[in-house]
Design a protein around this motif. Structure first.
Motif, mmCIF file in Angstrom:
data_model
loop_
_atom_site.group_PDB
_atom_site.id
_atom_site.type_symbol
_atom_site.label_atom_id
_atom_site.label_comp_id
_atom_site.label_asym_id
_atom_site.label_seq_id
_atom_site.Cartn_x
_atom_site.Cartn_y
_atom_site.Cartn_z
ATOM 1 N N LYS A 27 6.147 -15.080 26.565
ATOM 2 C CA LYS A 27 4.826 -15.374 27.188
ATOM 3 C C LYS A 27 5.428 -15.858 28.616
ATOM 4 O O LYS A 27 5.800 -14.896 29.303
ATOM 5 C CB LYS A 27 3.873 -16.438 26.590
ATOM 6 C CG LYS A 27 3.472 -16.066 25.343
ATOM 7 C CD LYS A 27 2.517 -17.053 24.713
ATOM 8 C CE LYS A 27 1.958 -16.542 23.333
ATOM 9 N NZ LYS A 27 0.907 -17.680 22.916
ATOM 10 N N THR A 28 5.443 -17.004 29.191
ATOM 11 C CA THR A 28 5.974 -17.552 30.446
ATOM 12 C C THR A 28 7.202 -18.259 30.347
ATOM 13 O O THR A 28 7.505 -18.628 31.342
ATOM 14 C CB THR A 28 4.846 -18.298 31.151
ATOM 15 O OG1 THR A 28 4.600 -19.622 30.262
ATOM 16 C CG2 THR A 28 3.649 -17.502 31.492
ATOM 17 N N ARG A 29 7.850 -18.143 29.188
ATOM 18 C CA ARG A 29 9.106 -18.849 29.241
ATOM 19 C C ARG A 29 10.217 -17.677 29.308
ATOM 20 O O ARG A 29 10.295 -16.950 28.587
ATOM 21 C CB ARG A 29 9.467 -19.342 27.616
ATOM 22 C CG ARG A 29 10.607 -20.247 27.523
ATOM 23 C CD ARG A 29 10.667 -20.882 26.284
ATOM 24 N NE ARG A 29 10.822 -20.290 25.050
ATOM 25 C CZ ARG A 29 12.111 -19.765 24.500
ATOM 26 N NH1 ARG A 29 12.916 -20.366 25.050
ATOM 27 N NH2 ARG A 29 12.031 -19.161 23.295
ATOM 28 N N TRP A 30 10.915 -18.278 30.485
ATOM 29 C CA TRP A 30 12.245 -17.140 30.731
ATOM 30 C C TRP A 30 13.147 -16.980 29.701
ATOM 31 O O TRP A 30 13.722 -18.035 28.983
ATOM 32 C CB TRP A 30 12.784 -17.787 31.982
ATOM 33 C CG TRP A 30 14.008 -16.860 32.533
ATOM 34 C CD1 TRP A 30 15.264 -17.474 32.010
ATOM 35 C CD2 TRP A 30 14.208 -15.816 33.214
ATOM 36 N NE1 TRP A 30 16.210 -16.398 32.712
ATOM 37 C CE2 TRP A 30 15.354 -15.424 33.455
ATOM 38 C CE3 TRP A 30 13.208 -15.103 33.773
ATOM 39 C CZ2 TRP A 30 15.830 -14.291 34.071
ATOM 40 C CZ3 TRP A 30 13.654 -13.965 34.642
ATOM 41 C CH2 TRP A 30 14.897 -13.780 34.717
ATOM 42 N N ALA A 338 4.731 -11.570 37.478
ATOM 43 C CA ALA A 338 3.688 -10.754 36.583
ATOM 44 C C ALA A 338 3.355 -11.150 35.217
ATOM 45 O O ALA A 338 2.186 -11.029 34.772
ATOM 46 C CB ALA A 338 4.307 -9.211 36.502
ATOM 47 N N ALA A 339 4.408 -11.998 34.422
ATOM 48 C CA ALA A 339 4.346 -12.440 33.007
ATOM 49 C C ALA A 339 3.241 -13.667 33.313
ATOM 50 O O ALA A 339 2.482 -13.737 32.661
ATOM 51 C CB ALA A 339 5.537 -12.982 32.676
ATOM 52 N N ALA A 340 3.281 -14.265 34.372
ATOM 53 C CA ALA A 340 2.411 -15.664 34.978
ATOM 54 C C ALA A 340 0.858 -14.960 34.811
ATOM 55 O O ALA A 340 0.213 -15.510 34.468
ATOM 56 C CB ALA A 340 2.762 -16.158 36.226
ATOM 57 N N TRP A 341 0.883 -13.579 35.683
ATOM 58 C CA TRP A 341 -0.600 -13.122 35.799
ATOM 59 C C TRP A 341 -1.229 -12.649 34.435
ATOM 60 O O TRP A 341 -2.115 -12.763 34.053
ATOM 61 C CB TRP A 341 -0.596 -11.997 36.837
ATOM 62 C CG TRP A 341 -1.967 -11.393 36.979
ATOM 63 C CD1 TRP A 341 -2.827 -11.630 38.046
ATOM 64 C CD2 TRP A 341 -2.598 -10.215 36.381
ATOM 65 N NE1 TRP A 341 -3.845 -10.829 37.998
ATOM 66 C CE2 TRP A 341 -3.726 -10.060 36.963
ATOM 67 C CE3 TRP A 341 -2.222 -9.433 35.159
ATOM 68 C CZ2 TRP A 341 -4.602 -9.029 36.423
ATOM 69 C CZ3 TRP A 341 -2.898 -8.485 34.696
ATOM 70 C CH2 TRP A 341 -4.133 -8.197 35.281
ATOM 71 N N VAL A 342 -0.267 -12.049 33.856
ATOM 72 C CA VAL A 342 -0.666 -11.459 32.126
ATOM 73 C C VAL A 342 -1.124 -12.874 31.493
ATOM 74 O O VAL A 342 -1.977 -12.569 30.598
ATOM 75 C CB VAL A 342 0.227 -10.965 31.761
ATOM 76 C CG1 VAL A 342 0.208 -10.236 30.208
ATOM 77 C CG2 VAL A 342 0.616 -9.271 32.441
ATOM 78 N N ASN A 343 -0.316 -13.638 31.520
ATOM 79 C CA ASN A 343 -0.791 -14.841 30.431
ATOM 80 C C ASN A 343 -1.489 -15.980 31.271
ATOM 81 O O ASN A 343 -1.823 -16.764 30.600
ATOM 82 C CB ASN A 343 0.774 -15.843 30.152
ATOM 83 C CG ASN A 343 1.435 -14.748 29.250
ATOM 84 O OD1 ASN A 343 1.261 -14.644 28.100
ATOM 85 N ND2 ASN A 343 2.504 -13.819 29.805
ATOM 86 N N ARG A 344 -2.360 -15.641 32.391
ATOM 87 C CA ARG A 344 -3.175 -16.249 32.956
ATOM 88 C C ARG A 344 -2.599 -17.938 33.393
ATOM 89 O O ARG A 344 -3.357 -18.738 33.130
ATOM 90 C CB ARG A 344 -4.409 -16.549 32.439
ATOM 91 C CG ARG A 344 -4.942 -14.995 31.558
ATOM 92 C CD ARG A 344 -4.868 -13.887 32.662
ATOM 93 N NE ARG A 344 -5.968 -14.264 33.649
ATOM 94 C CZ ARG A 344 -5.800 -13.374 35.017
ATOM 95 N NH1 ARG A 344 -4.768 -12.668 35.175
ATOM 96 N NH2 ARG A 344 -6.751 -13.794 35.882
#
Length: 370
Positions: A27-30, A338-344
């Motif tokens: 998700k948003t975890r690197w 991009a991951a932040a956008w996808v996961n709102r």
């Protein structure tokens, strides 16, 4: 775990080409950056982009054509990355594209990054997220720097304040306190003025290892004049670019007969001192600075930065010491965004940009409609 793969694409203010990095996220975890590709700009493309820095004939048409050309090159870079990694496009959740900055005018509420994002989605076959700066600008921010939140995620420490120094065309810092929000700002020129001078005098793209700069001496009065620029006295949040620091800004300040090596050595010191002043003002307690960006390859620049900071008890390291190649950092940040956008999830470091609060950054272009 819910692992996803992203691609980050970055073409910076040095305008040397496109970096692509493959990023693995939960998700948003690197989790990791796993592969890298780079495709250079040809000389004609770079010159055409540089010409857009100034008012000129038929700008709108030229901008649109260059945005299409960049989209094709971005797609080729992403394809090269996927080929190296042995991964098909449909395994990528999204592609985050910064685009090429040609105007940055936060005082007027806009920043222009060229990229035909719809065409990039068509060419790559991957959900494409871009136009990251505009929402932060709409919320009253500078639209830059966007990387402190990413730096905090990847490089932050619970035990010490760290500074991440990115030396591209423009240099910027992220200050990462152990408690409290990350913040940062553009310190001033990085490689930009040195590259412009080397190209102007010797028709070379850059000064390899600072070899020409070390043949000169610092012109103290000229250096003092440059450091008196009002930008350096402004409080942060702040950001800058070629609109302030460019060859047209530099040349009128130079008298006839100056040794070109002396001018270059003074430009190098200008970068060193403006970075040093910014770090000591914003993070006086810092003891470890982690460096990324193309400037890390300039041996003379790094030796002079090391000398200046070591005298104050501060150590410089490559971000490789924190498990991320210094050439991968900026592109990886846009995979993370991009991951932040996808996961709102909000991606703007509003303490750094001055925006009114957290915002989800970017706009998405699906690869196709089923």
């Amino acid at each position: 775990m819910n692992e996803q793969l992203y691609i980050g694409l970055m073409s910076g203010t040095s305008m040397d080409g496109v970096d692509a990095v493959l990023v693995r996220m939960d998700k948003t975890r690197w989790l990791a950056a796993e592969s890298h590709a780079f495709l250079p700009y040809c000389g004609r493309l770079k010159n055409d982009l540089l010409n857009l820095q100034n008012i000129g004939f038929n700008e709108l048409h030229r901008s649109a054509i260059l945005a299409q050309e960049l989209a094709v090159l971005y797609a080729q870079t992403a394809a090269e990355l996927l080929q190296r990694a042995g991964i098909p496009p449909h395994n990528i959740t999204a592609l985050g594209c910064h685009g090429q900055t040609v105007r940055h005018a936060p005082e007027s509420g806009y920043s222009i990054q060229l990229a035909d994002l719809a065409l990039l989605a068509e060419k790559s076959g991957i959900l494409t997220v871009g136009n990251f700066r505009s929402r932060d600008l709409a919320a009253g921010g500078q639209g830059a720097p966007l990387v402190p939140a990413f730096h905090e995620t990847v490089f932050g420490s619970a035990n010490e304040t760290r500074v991440v120094l990115n030396i591209g065309g423009i240099a910027n810092i992220s200050v990462l306190p152990p408690q409290g929000a990350a913040f940062g700002f553009d310190t001033g020129p990085g490689n930009m003025l040195m590259d412009a001078w080397v190209n102007h005098i010797w028709q070379l793209p850059f000064d390899k290892n600072g070899a020409k700069a070390v043949q000169g001496r610092v012109l103290d009065s000229l250096l003092a004049q440059w450091l008196a620029h009002p930008y350096f006295a402004r409080p942060y949040p702040k950001s800058t670019g070629r609109e302030l620091f460019s060859l047209p800004w530099l040349l009128p300040q130079l008298s006839d007969g100056l040794n070109p090596h002396d001018v270059l050595r003074t430009l190098l010191e200008f970068t060193v001192q403006s970075i040093h002043n910014a770090v000591t003002t914003a993070a006086p307690a810092v003891r470890n600075i982690y460096v990324c960006g193309g400037g890390i390859r300039n041996t003379a620049l790094m030796e002079n930065l090391n000398k200046r900071f070591t005298a104050a008890g501060v150590s410089l390291h490559s971000t490789a010491a924190l498990n991320l190649d210094p050439q991968w950092v900026e592109a990886a940040a846009f995979g993370w965004l991009a991951a932040a956008w996808v996961n709102r999830v909000s991606g703007n470091p509003y303490h750094a940009t001055g925006a009114h609060g957290p915002r989800i950054l970017g706009a998405g272009y699906p690869a196709c409609v089923l």
